[in-house]
Write an enzyme that holds these catalytic residues in place. Sequence first.
Site, PDB file in Angstrom:
ATOM      1  NE  ARG A  31      36.440  -3.271 -15.383  1.00  0.00           N
ATOM      2  CZ  ARG A  31      35.537  -3.991 -14.703  1.00  0.00           C
ATOM      3  NH1 ARG A  31      34.678  -4.764 -15.358  1.00  0.00           N
ATOM      4  NH2 ARG A  31      35.488  -3.918 -13.395  1.00  0.00           N
ATOM      5  N   GLY A  95      40.501  -7.542  -4.355  1.00  0.00           N
ATOM      6  CA  GLY A  95      39.166  -7.994  -4.729  1.00  0.00           C
ATOM      7  C   GLY A  95      38.094  -7.515  -3.768  1.00  0.00           C
ATOM      8  N   GLY A 156      28.222 -10.774 -13.078  1.00  0.00           N
ATOM      9  CA  GLY A 156      28.143 -12.086 -12.455  1.00  0.00           C
ATOM     10  C   GLY A 156      26.722 -12.632 -12.616  1.00  0.00           C
ATOM     11  CG  ASN A 246      32.574  -1.890 -14.562  1.00  0.00           C
ATOM     12  OD1 ASN A 246      32.750  -1.492 -13.415  1.00  0.00           O
ATOM     13  ND2 ASN A 246      31.869  -2.956 -14.839  1.00  0.00           N
ATOM     14  CG  ASN A 396      25.306  55.154 -19.322  1.00  0.00           C
ATOM     15  OD1 ASN A 396      24.402  54.475 -19.785  1.00  0.00           O
ATOM     16  ND2 ASN A 396      26.413  55.435 -20.002  1.00  0.00           N
ATOM     17  NE  ARG A 459      38.645  63.439 -23.498  1.00  0.00           N
ATOM     18  CZ  ARG A 459      37.897  64.467 -23.911  1.00  0.00           C
ATOM     19  NH1 ARG A 459      38.450  65.528 -24.475  1.00  0.00           N
ATOM     20  NH2 ARG A 459      36.597  64.466 -23.721  1.00  0.00           N
TER      21      ARG A 459
HETATM   22  C1  UD1 Z   1      31.036  -6.764  -9.464  1.00  0.00           C
HETATM   23  C2  UD1 Z   1      30.619  -8.202  -9.125  1.00  0.00           C
HETATM   24  C3  UD1 Z   1      29.713  -8.726 -10.238  1.00  0.00           C
HETATM   25  C4  UD1 Z   1      28.518  -7.817 -10.418  1.00  0.00           C
HETATM   26  C5  UD1 Z   1      28.978  -6.385 -10.663  1.00  0.00           C
HETATM   27  C6  UD1 Z   1      27.783  -5.431 -10.625  1.00  0.00           C
HETATM   28  C7  UD1 Z   1      32.544  -9.107  -7.912  1.00  0.00           C
HETATM   29  C8  UD1 Z   1      33.693 -10.051  -7.977  1.00  0.00           C
HETATM   30  N1  UD1 Z   1      31.795  -9.034  -9.018  1.00  0.00           N
HETATM   31  O1  UD1 Z   1      31.819  -6.817 -10.647  1.00  0.00           O
HETATM   32  O2  UD1 Z   1      29.242 -10.028  -9.894  1.00  0.00           O
HETATM   33  O3  UD1 Z   1      27.746  -8.291 -11.510  1.00  0.00           O
HETATM   34  O4  UD1 Z   1      29.875  -5.952  -9.620  1.00  0.00           O
HETATM   35  O5  UD1 Z   1      28.144  -4.132 -10.957  1.00  0.00           O
HETATM   36  O6  UD1 Z   1      32.330  -8.498  -6.906  1.00  0.00           O
HETATM   37  N2  UD1 Z   1      36.586  -2.644  -5.043  1.00  0.00           N
HETATM   38  C9  UD1 Z   1      37.277  -2.468  -3.868  1.00  0.00           C
HETATM   39  N3  UD1 Z   1      38.381  -3.229  -3.623  1.00  0.00           N
HETATM   40  C10 UD1 Z   1      38.821  -4.180  -4.500  1.00  0.00           C
HETATM   41  C11 UD1 Z   1      38.107  -4.360  -5.708  1.00  0.00           C
HETATM   42  C12 UD1 Z   1      36.976  -3.590  -5.955  1.00  0.00           C
HETATM   43  O7  UD1 Z   1      36.928  -1.635  -3.035  1.00  0.00           O
HETATM   44  O8  UD1 Z   1      39.843  -4.823  -4.196  1.00  0.00           O
HETATM   45  C13 UD1 Z   1      35.397  -1.812  -5.299  1.00  0.00           C
HETATM   46  C14 UD1 Z   1      35.484  -1.036  -6.590  1.00  0.00           C
HETATM   47  O9  UD1 Z   1      36.073   0.251  -6.360  1.00  0.00           O
HETATM   48  C15 UD1 Z   1      34.041  -0.927  -7.012  1.00  0.00           C
HETATM   49  C16 UD1 Z   1      33.377  -2.148  -6.406  1.00  0.00           C
HETATM   50  O10 UD1 Z   1      34.280  -2.643  -5.442  1.00  0.00           O
HETATM   51  O11 UD1 Z   1      33.429   0.251  -6.497  1.00  0.00           O
HETATM   52  C17 UD1 Z   1      33.056  -3.223  -7.433  1.00  0.00           C
HETATM   53  O12 UD1 Z   1      34.261  -3.631  -8.068  1.00  0.00           O
HETATM   54  P1  UD1 Z   1      34.357  -3.819  -9.642  1.00  0.00           P
HETATM   55  O13 UD1 Z   1      35.750  -4.154  -9.992  1.00  0.00           O
HETATM   56  O14 UD1 Z   1      33.733  -2.668 -10.326  1.00  0.00           O
HETATM   57  O15 UD1 Z   1      33.454  -5.115  -9.838  1.00  0.00           O
HETATM   58  P2  UD1 Z   1      32.691  -5.558 -11.167  1.00  0.00           P
HETATM   59  O16 UD1 Z   1      33.681  -6.127 -12.126  1.00  0.00           O
HETATM   60  O17 UD1 Z   1      31.822  -4.489 -11.642  1.00  0.00           O
HETATM   61 CA    CA Z   2      31.661  -2.306 -11.253  1.00  0.00          CA
END
Ligand code: UD1
Ligand code: CA
Length: 480
Positions: A31, A95, A156, A246, A396, A459
């Site tokens: 994003r 995830g 969430g 995000n 200077n 000079r």
């Molecule tokens: C997440 C939560 C959401 C919460 C929000 C708060 C989940 C599914 N959702 O959503 O409930 O309200 O945070 O800010 O967790 N990351 C990994 N590996 C992955 C995917 C993500 O390391 O495969 C890391 C990302 O780099 C990030 C963090 O996990 O630092 C959170 O992931 P992100 O995609 O930002 O989750 P949100 O959509 O913000």
């Molecule tokens: Ca996030």
Amino acid sequence: MSMKQESEVGRKVESNAKLAVVIMAAGKGTRLKSNRPKVLHEIGGKSLLAHVIDAASQVVAPADIYAVVGHQAERVRKAVAGTGIRFVEQTEQLGTGHAIQCARKAIAGYDDILVLSGDVPLIRPEHITELWRYHQAQRAAMTLVSAEPEEPTGYGRVLHTTPGSPVVVAIVEQKMLTPAQLTLREINMGLYAFKTTPLLAYLDKLTTDNPHGELYLTDMAAVLAAAGERVVALKTEDPAALMGANTLAELVALDATLRAATASHLMAQGVTIFRPETCVIDAGVEVAVDTVIEPFVQLLGNTKIGTECLIRSCSVIENCTLGNDVLIRQSCVLEGSTVLDGAKIGPFAHLRPGSEIGQDAHVGNFVETKKAKLGKGVKAGHLTYLGDTEVGEGTNIGAGVITCNYDGVNKHTTRIGKDVFVGSDSTLVAPVTVEDGAYIGAGSCITKTVPADALAIGRTRQVNMEGWAAAKRADQTAKK
Ligand code: UD1
Ligand code: CA
């Protein structure tokens, strides 16, 4: 005792349980629409991940902190290598639940783990210890931090057994909300504590049955609750500090929050900052009392500024140390330099790395210095370049003087002694030395040593041809 030490006393968690912190930092940050990994974007002059590591390191030792890296993993590791934390690889980003599955081996030896997000940079050590204390007091298998902000969209939502109870049955991601659940206001901040044994026992129960086809860590709430484990929410009164970023707009908003806090903190310590909302001040910057900062100033990196200084508008000062009573006039650029007490710089001066400006010295408009050490009271008022140069006390430097430090291959040093007078528009071809008390005629090109107290003129002599101009004019008139 410094402030840092004092506040750390309250932060240390007293417990025999072995605790690790896992920071999820493997995501791409789709994003943000950026080629740089999300967690390496900066607010307050420091990467998001470095902010989170800083907070976590004040609660547990760096060796007990694991960052899950994946997208551009090498780049992320390198950026925070100096912190001493450990890394876990998540090669494919399937995830947040999958991120923790990848950390399985690393966390197996700990009693509890705290899971933080690499994109929640305003988090403070107090938030982390409060979560762990509550988690232990509740004897929960999973504790999450929740909040009820004005605008819950995108986060969430937390579902409880009964309203008012801390016990949680599920976290539902925005895209999975039923029409009836859209009114739910309690959000998941993405900050969790887990008892390691039940977490590892049920971690494989996560499924990809959701619109993104990902393994959501948030689903562990429902999985653990269904298995009869206790899942609770700790509602924070300080949601602003736990907001994630995000999008670039959200990132810039967090930057503004952090910088406003830095400016307020400096003002509380006696620094005047006019129109602080226009200034860009990094969190590590130190400024002493009674210094005045005008609008649109940037103070960056580990800059330190003494007392009674005036930093005028549009100056950018990065990784510099300024003494007391220093005046930086408008629109100066200072990098990696030292300026001693009472010196006056600018307007429109450029101090490049390695410049040391002596006490009461004056570096004026359109003067550039680089690795230049100027002694006490040196004056270089106008249009000058001083590179790889030492200038002794009281000397200077006239307008337009240039040290020719580069021969096309190597850089060479120019040494100018004390109480020297370098006439305007002279060029000093390095390596070259001008000894104490010498005098250089304006417009000279100096290529060899000027002895102490000598006059050097490099000079051609002036020739006056009497009547030449009048004769030329007369000739032109006759031809018309
Ligand atoms: C997440 C939560 C959401 C919460 C929000 C708060 C989940 C599914 N959702 O959503 O409930 O309200 O945070 O800010 O967790 N990351 C990994 N590996 C992955 C995917 C993500 O390391 O495969 C890391 C990302 O780099 C990030 C963090 O996990 O630092 C959170 O992931 P992100 O995609 O930002 O989750 P949100 O959509 O913000
Ligand atoms: Ca996030």
